[in-house]
Write a protein that holds these residues in place. Structure first.
Motif, mmCIF file in Angstrom:
data_model
loop_
_atom_site.group_PDB
_atom_site.id
_atom_site.type_symbol
_atom_site.label_atom_id
_atom_site.label_comp_id
_atom_site.label_asym_id
_atom_site.label_seq_id
_atom_site.Cartn_x
_atom_site.Cartn_y
_atom_site.Cartn_z
ATOM 1 N N TYR A 35 45.709 10.800 -41.242
ATOM 2 C CA TYR A 35 44.626 10.774 -40.261
ATOM 3 C C TYR A 35 43.293 11.121 -40.919
ATOM 4 C CZ TYR A 35 41.731 12.122 -36.286
ATOM 5 O OH TYR A 35 40.704 12.229 -35.385
ATOM 6 N N ALA A 36 43.275 12.206 -41.709
ATOM 7 C CA ALA A 36 42.015 12.678 -42.292
ATOM 8 C C ALA A 36 41.462 11.688 -43.313
ATOM 9 C CB ALA A 36 42.230 14.048 -42.939
ATOM 10 N N VAL A 37 42.325 11.159 -44.182
ATOM 11 C CA VAL A 37 41.847 10.231 -45.205
ATOM 12 C C VAL A 37 41.365 8.930 -44.563
ATOM 13 C CG1 VAL A 37 42.458 8.962 -47.279
ATOM 14 C CG2 VAL A 37 43.366 11.261 -46.941
ATOM 15 N N ALA A 38 42.113 8.439 -43.586
ATOM 16 C CA ALA A 38 41.697 7.209 -42.906
ATOM 17 C C ALA A 38 40.359 7.384 -42.207
ATOM 18 C CB ALA A 38 42.768 6.776 -41.908
ATOM 19 N N GLN A 92 38.215 1.106 -47.210
ATOM 20 C CA GLN A 92 38.706 1.024 -48.584
ATOM 21 C C GLN A 92 40.219 0.851 -48.625
ATOM 22 O OE1 GLN A 92 38.669 4.741 -50.710
ATOM 23 N NE2 GLN A 92 38.332 3.748 -52.696
ATOM 24 N N MET A 93 40.936 1.640 -47.845
ATOM 25 C CA MET A 93 42.387 1.530 -47.785
ATOM 26 C C MET A 93 42.822 0.142 -47.337
ATOM 27 S SD MET A 93 43.034 5.248 -45.998
ATOM 28 C CE MET A 93 44.651 4.836 -45.361
ATOM 29 N N ASP A 94 42.136 -0.392 -46.352
ATOM 30 C CA ASP A 94 42.472 -1.704 -45.804
ATOM 31 C C ASP A 94 42.296 -2.791 -46.861
ATOM 32 O OD1 ASP A 94 43.227 -3.576 -43.951
ATOM 33 O OD2 ASP A 94 41.456 -3.379 -42.680
ATOM 34 N N LEU A 95 41.150 -2.766 -47.561
ATOM 35 C CA LEU A 95 40.925 -3.793 -48.580
ATOM 36 C C LEU A 95 41.895 -3.657 -49.747
ATOM 37 C CD1 LEU A 95 37.111 -4.461 -48.980
ATOM 38 C CD2 LEU A 95 38.752 -5.441 -47.389
ATOM 39 N N MET A 96 42.225 -2.430 -50.121
ATOM 40 C CA MET A 96 43.160 -2.231 -51.237
ATOM 41 C C MET A 96 44.517 -2.853 -50.925
ATOM 42 S SD MET A 96 42.332 -0.262 -54.051
ATOM 43 C CE MET A 96 43.538 1.009 -54.378
ATOM 44 N N ARG A 97 45.041 -2.577 -49.725
ATOM 45 C CA ARG A 97 46.362 -3.130 -49.408
ATOM 46 C C ARG A 97 46.295 -4.643 -49.241
ATOM 47 N NH1 ARG A 97 47.666 -2.027 -42.949
ATOM 48 N NH2 ARG A 97 45.543 -2.335 -42.180
ATOM 49 N N ARG A 98 45.186 -5.144 -48.715
ATOM 50 C CA ARG A 98 45.067 -6.595 -48.533
ATOM 51 C C ARG A 98 44.937 -7.310 -49.879
ATOM 52 N NH1 ARG A 98 44.595 -8.906 -43.790
ATOM 53 N NH2 ARG A 98 44.386 -7.623 -41.914
ATOM 54 N N GLY A 118 34.305 5.808 -54.136
ATOM 55 C CA GLY A 118 35.100 6.131 -55.310
ATOM 56 C C GLY A 118 36.587 6.066 -55.000
ATOM 57 N N ILE A 119 37.394 6.140 -56.048
ATOM 58 C CA ILE A 119 38.819 5.892 -55.898
ATOM 59 C C ILE A 119 39.577 7.110 -55.372
ATOM 60 C CG2 ILE A 119 39.419 6.550 -58.259
ATOM 61 C CD1 ILE A 119 40.934 3.664 -56.183
ATOM 62 N N GLY A 131 44.221 18.830 -54.890
ATOM 63 C CA GLY A 131 43.767 17.912 -55.929
ATOM 64 C C GLY A 131 43.244 16.616 -55.360
ATOM 65 N N ALA A 132 43.403 15.554 -56.136
ATOM 66 C CA ALA A 132 42.859 14.240 -55.804
ATOM 67 C C ALA A 132 43.973 13.329 -55.325
ATOM 68 C CB ALA A 132 42.174 13.633 -57.021
ATOM 69 N N ALA A 133 43.827 12.829 -54.112
ATOM 70 C CA ALA A 133 44.777 11.872 -53.546
ATOM 71 C C ALA A 133 44.223 10.468 -53.689
ATOM 72 C CB ALA A 133 45.036 12.185 -52.072
ATOM 73 N N LEU A 134 45.130 9.508 -53.774
ATOM 74 C CA LEU A 134 44.767 8.093 -53.754
ATOM 75 C C LEU A 134 44.752 7.648 -52.300
ATOM 76 C CD1 LEU A 134 44.226 5.572 -55.522
ATOM 77 C CD2 LEU A 134 46.691 5.154 -55.473
ATOM 78 N N PRO A 135 43.603 7.236 -51.759
ATOM 79 C CA PRO A 135 43.568 6.841 -50.346
ATOM 80 C C PRO A 135 44.624 5.791 -50.029
ATOM 81 C CG PRO A 135 41.344 7.034 -51.186
ATOM 82 C CD PRO A 135 42.255 7.183 -52.374
ATOM 83 N N GLY A 136 45.420 6.077 -49.010
ATOM 84 C CA GLY A 136 46.508 5.193 -48.627
ATOM 85 C C GLY A 136 47.863 5.651 -49.107
ATOM 86 N N VAL A 137 47.905 6.679 -49.960
ATOM 87 C CA VAL A 137 49.156 7.159 -50.537
ATOM 88 C C VAL A 137 49.320 8.643 -50.213
ATOM 89 C CG1 VAL A 137 50.480 7.475 -52.661
ATOM 90 C CG2 VAL A 137 49.013 5.459 -52.381
ATOM 91 N N PRO A 138 50.466 9.063 -49.657
ATOM 92 C CA PRO A 138 50.668 10.483 -49.337
ATOM 93 C C PRO A 138 50.720 11.369 -50.580
ATOM 94 C CG PRO A 138 52.254 9.087 -48.173
ATOM 95 C CD PRO A 138 51.574 8.222 -49.189
#
Length: 813
Positions: free
Chosen positions: A87-90, A96-102, A299-300, A315-322
């Protein structure tokens, strides 16, 4: 004044009012439109304070936001914690998450139309979506449930944000589809793709060999200082120039496609080094890490802290990945550097007369397998149909060479008689998500090393530092065992003994705990002897960053965290010393042949090698590299092939560096000898530099997905910004030599971990946490990142006086 004059004056005045009104009306309409868009942008931003009721939670969750809007998320169990992370990252990075998965899944054209179809065809051919679905099926139920918990949090954001989605969605005219567990895995597959190497180099080799022949082209692929590449397979045919030209365009497209959508490109690197407690002032281990990725907006990485009874990690999370990708827990810290493992091989296949089979050395034809990909395209009545074919040597790349999109992006179809197949490790289901979860919860160096072996598709060097003072490392990824050869160059699929036999057993991947000197360095260089590293690969980046880090660590005094922070901003270029050595040998000859060139050489010899942004000599050195490339290799290759060769230097040790270092290359004679080559290059570089400083020659931009759209792109992208540093400095600012003014790869974050006291861990990111256009947290870290300042990473949440807000998420029936 008579009545007529009064009426005439009134009419003129009214006409002026009408004209003023006509002029003012568009201005007012524009102001209203801008105000409306600004309002849309602001209401899309997350609420950092207050109560929110969301379906899917089982108990309340608290999110405390500290400086730079970095959240500490606290939940009563892991399921609610991952829900809240999604929820928080979205809420900050949905676009960004949407374009990455697409992009990774080949689904961009569905919302962006035919212009994105070339990207979809490429990634459908590579099969990242297929690999992600296979990996999801291979996970156990517990890990699939974790992915589902995260997905429910993302979808809760989408539901709650209806009517106030990020501004990009309003401008692009679509809304995000529900998040699925496989979407997290396809993003992971995309990162594995951009961090895998050698396919691009093999394509380039075929292109160069068409001009030079196999043996001489191989000279252009040194693997390290003083180490030549092994010879190509003797049965490898020399391709015709038409195919070579098509391959050249393919190489360019492979490199450029992600950048067109503001997403990370292939060609990443990283620095990482660790010191055991014996080498530090407080007796505690230290770990520094700065992964290098392409600059993009946003940024990533997304910084956060996660805490529940099962886990405490930051630390640093990758948006879209738990979970956290780069970070620490109560016991240990971890970082990554790309290993440069060769996990991609290109094969040429001969097609049989019926077109349905390929030749094998035993005389038996092998049937070509097919799958059909149907790609929806916005504005089209029917989907684009792509037939993806493959053999035992991998997926066939030829369809991405030919027409299919109906746009100017199509590449020419070439009837060569050969198929080009790409073998990659994706035939083995990935378990990287399971490994990431285990890494986040590891309590010992051994636990962490074992966890990373579940990273099958991506080969990275994991660096570890434990609170007991110990350090360790481990190489991840499935490493292919080749039947013959080294995989550096393409192989003929019909020859005996080519192909992959199996994989190196994971527990035989390089790694260890506590080296004798109590120092670990990973900077994309060759690790160990040639025999030791041979099973990993034969292609590495230049060793200069690793050499400079070793120099800075070579001190008898104990080091502290502040020393490592300072090292991350070091801008001394070791390769400048190689240039100095070469020029020192040649100055007498330069003086005889061209006194002007000798004067330019003397300027460089007097330079200290620091890539200071205000340095004119650093600017001259940056422009000398492409000038030398063209003067040395241009006569034999021509401009187009020289450009392709230069493009490889972002991910490998370059033939120019080896020629300069050793003074040996068969290409010197093509340019009239070393003195003649250096003379032309020095004059050209000096003319182009023309007294400019480094930060006037090279700039950094952070492109957004809208970057290519006139006017709008300027509103969303960030930059250009003049910058110091170089392609081989610890504080990296990497540009391709054929485009030296455009910095591509940078430290995507910097962090120094302090296991003795996690509250002293410090770092920074280039931009900020938020992807929202008008958010104050969109670029609020940029000045710190540019100037070398860092700030504490959260641990046990922000202090009360530093808390910018507390959001409380409540279950809603």
């Amino acid at each position: 004044m008579n009545k007529g004059e009064t009426m005439g004056g009134t009419m003129v005045l009214r006409a002026r009012h009408w004209v003023a009104g006509l002029i003012l009306l568009p201005v007012l309409l524009l102001a209203v439109a801008v105000g409306y868009l600004a309002w849309i942008a602001k209401i899309a931003e997350p609420r950092y304070d207050g109560d929110v009721w969301l379906p899917g939670l089982t108990a309340p969750v608290t999110i405390r936001y500290g400086p730079h809007a970095v959240p500490t998320i606290e939940a009563d169990d892991l399921a609610d914690l991952l829900f809240a992370q999604g929820y928080a990252v979205a809420s900050e990075r949905m676009w960004q998450m949407d374009l990455m998965r697409r992009l990774a899944g080949g689904r961009l054209a569905e919302v962006m139309g035919p212009e994105a179809l070339a990207a979809d065809r490429l990634f459908r051919t590579i099969g990242l979506g297929v690999a992600a679905r296979a990996s999801l099926a291979d996970l156990d139920e517990a890990h699939r449930r974790m992915l589902a918990d995260y997905a429910r949090g993302v979808n809760a954001y989408q539901e709650q944000a209806r009517g106030r989605l990020p501004l990009e969605y309003r401008l692009a005219g679509f809304a995000p589809a529900p998040w699925r567990p496989e979407d997290s895995l396809v993003i992971g597959a995309y990162m594995a793709w951009i961090l895998s190497f050698n396919a691009r180099a093999e394509l380039t080799y075929l292109n160069l060999a068409a001009r030079l022949g196999n043996e001489r082209a191989a000279e252009l692929f040194p693997t390290d200082e003083g180490i030549r590449a092994p010879a190509p397979h003797p049965d490898l045919p020399r391709l015709d120039p038409d195919l070579a030209g098509a391959l050249g365009q393919t190489i360019d497209r492979l490199a450029r496609l992600p950048a067109r959508f503001g997403l990370p490109m292939p060609g990443a690197a990283s620095n990482g080094w660790a010191l055991a407690g014996e080498r530090t002032r407080d007796g505690q281990a230290l770990l520094a890490n700065d992964p290098h990725l392409a600059a993009s907006m946003p940024g990533i990485w997304y910084l956060l802290e996660l805490e529940s009874p099962e886990i405490h990690v930051a630390g640093a999370a990758l948006p879209g990945v738990p979970f956290v990708m780069i970070g620490h827990n109560d016991d240990l810290a971890w970082g990554f550097a790309t290993t440069m493992a060769d996990t991609q091989d290109l094969f040429l296949e001969r097609v049989t007369a019926d077109g349905a089979h390929v030749e094998r050395p035993d005389g038996r034809p092998e049937a070509i397998r097919e799958r059909i990909e149907r790609i929806p395209v916005a504005g089209w009545d029917a989907p684009d149909e792509l037939i993806v074919r493959s053999t035992s040597h991998g997926v066939i790349l030829n369809p991405v060479l030919g027409a299919g999109t109906g746009t100017a992006m199509d590449l020419p179809a070439v009837d060569t008689g050969f198929l080009l197949t790409l073998r990659w490790t994706t035939d083995v289901p990935d378990r990287a998500f399971a490994g990431l979860q285990r890494l986040n919860m590891a309590t010992s160096l051994a636990d962490a090393r074992a966890a990373i072996l579940d990273f099958r598709h991506v080969s990275q060097t994991l660096l570890l530092a434990h609170r007991d003072g110990g350090i360790g490392w481990q190489v991840s990824g499935r490493l292919p065992v080749r039947k013959t050869g080294d995989g550096v160059f393409p192989s003929p699929g019909w020859a005996a003994g080519v192909g992959w036999g199996s994989y190196v057993p994971p527990d035989e991947n390089p790694g260890g705990i506590g080296p004798p000197d109590q120092v670990l360095i990973a900077a994309n260089h060759r690790i160990g002897t040639l025999d030791d590293s041979g099973r990993v690969g034969r292609v590495w980046m230049a060793p200069y960053r690793a050499q400079r880090i070793a120099e800075l660590l070579a001190t008898d005094r104990p080091l502290g965290a502040e020393d490592l922070v300072a090292m991350q901003f070091d801008r001394v270029a070791i390769e400048a010393r190689r240039y100095h050595q070469a020029l020192a040998r040649l100055v007498p000859d330069l003086q005889r042949l061209d006194p002007t060139a000798a004067v330019i050489a003397e300027r460089l010899l007097a330079w200290d090698g620091e890539m200071n942004p205000a340095s004119p000599e650093a600017a001259l050195a940056v422009l000398l590299e492409p000038a030398l490339y063209r003067a040395l290799f241009g006569p034999a290759l021509g401009d187009e092939l020289t450009t392709q060769l230069m493009a490889l230097s972002t991910s490998s040790y370059s033939p120019l560096l080896e020629a300069v270092r050793s003074g040996r290359s068969s290409f010197w004679d093509d340019g009239g000898g070393q003195v003649a080559v250096w003379t032309r290059a020095l004059r050209i570089a000096a003319e182009e530099a023309a007294g400019r400083r480094l930060d006037q020659v090279r700039t950094l931009s952070f492109p957004h997905a809208f970057d290519r759209i006139p006017w709008i792109g300027r509103l969303f992208s960030v930059g250009p910004i003049g910058l110091g540093g170089g392609s081989q400095t610890v504080n990296v600012a990497k540009a391709a030599p054929h485009d030296p003014g455009r910095i591509l790869f940078i430290p995507s974050l910097r962090v120094v971990y302090t296991p003795g006291d996690w509250g002293r861990t410090r770092g920074s990111m280039p931009l900020g946490q938020s992807g929202h256009r008008l958010s104050r947290y969109r670029t609020d870290q940029l000045d710190d990142w540019l100037s070398g300042r860092t700030y504490p990473w959260p641990w046990h949440g922000p202090a009360p006086e530093q808390t910018i807000g507390t959001a409380r998420l409540h279950p809603r029936d």
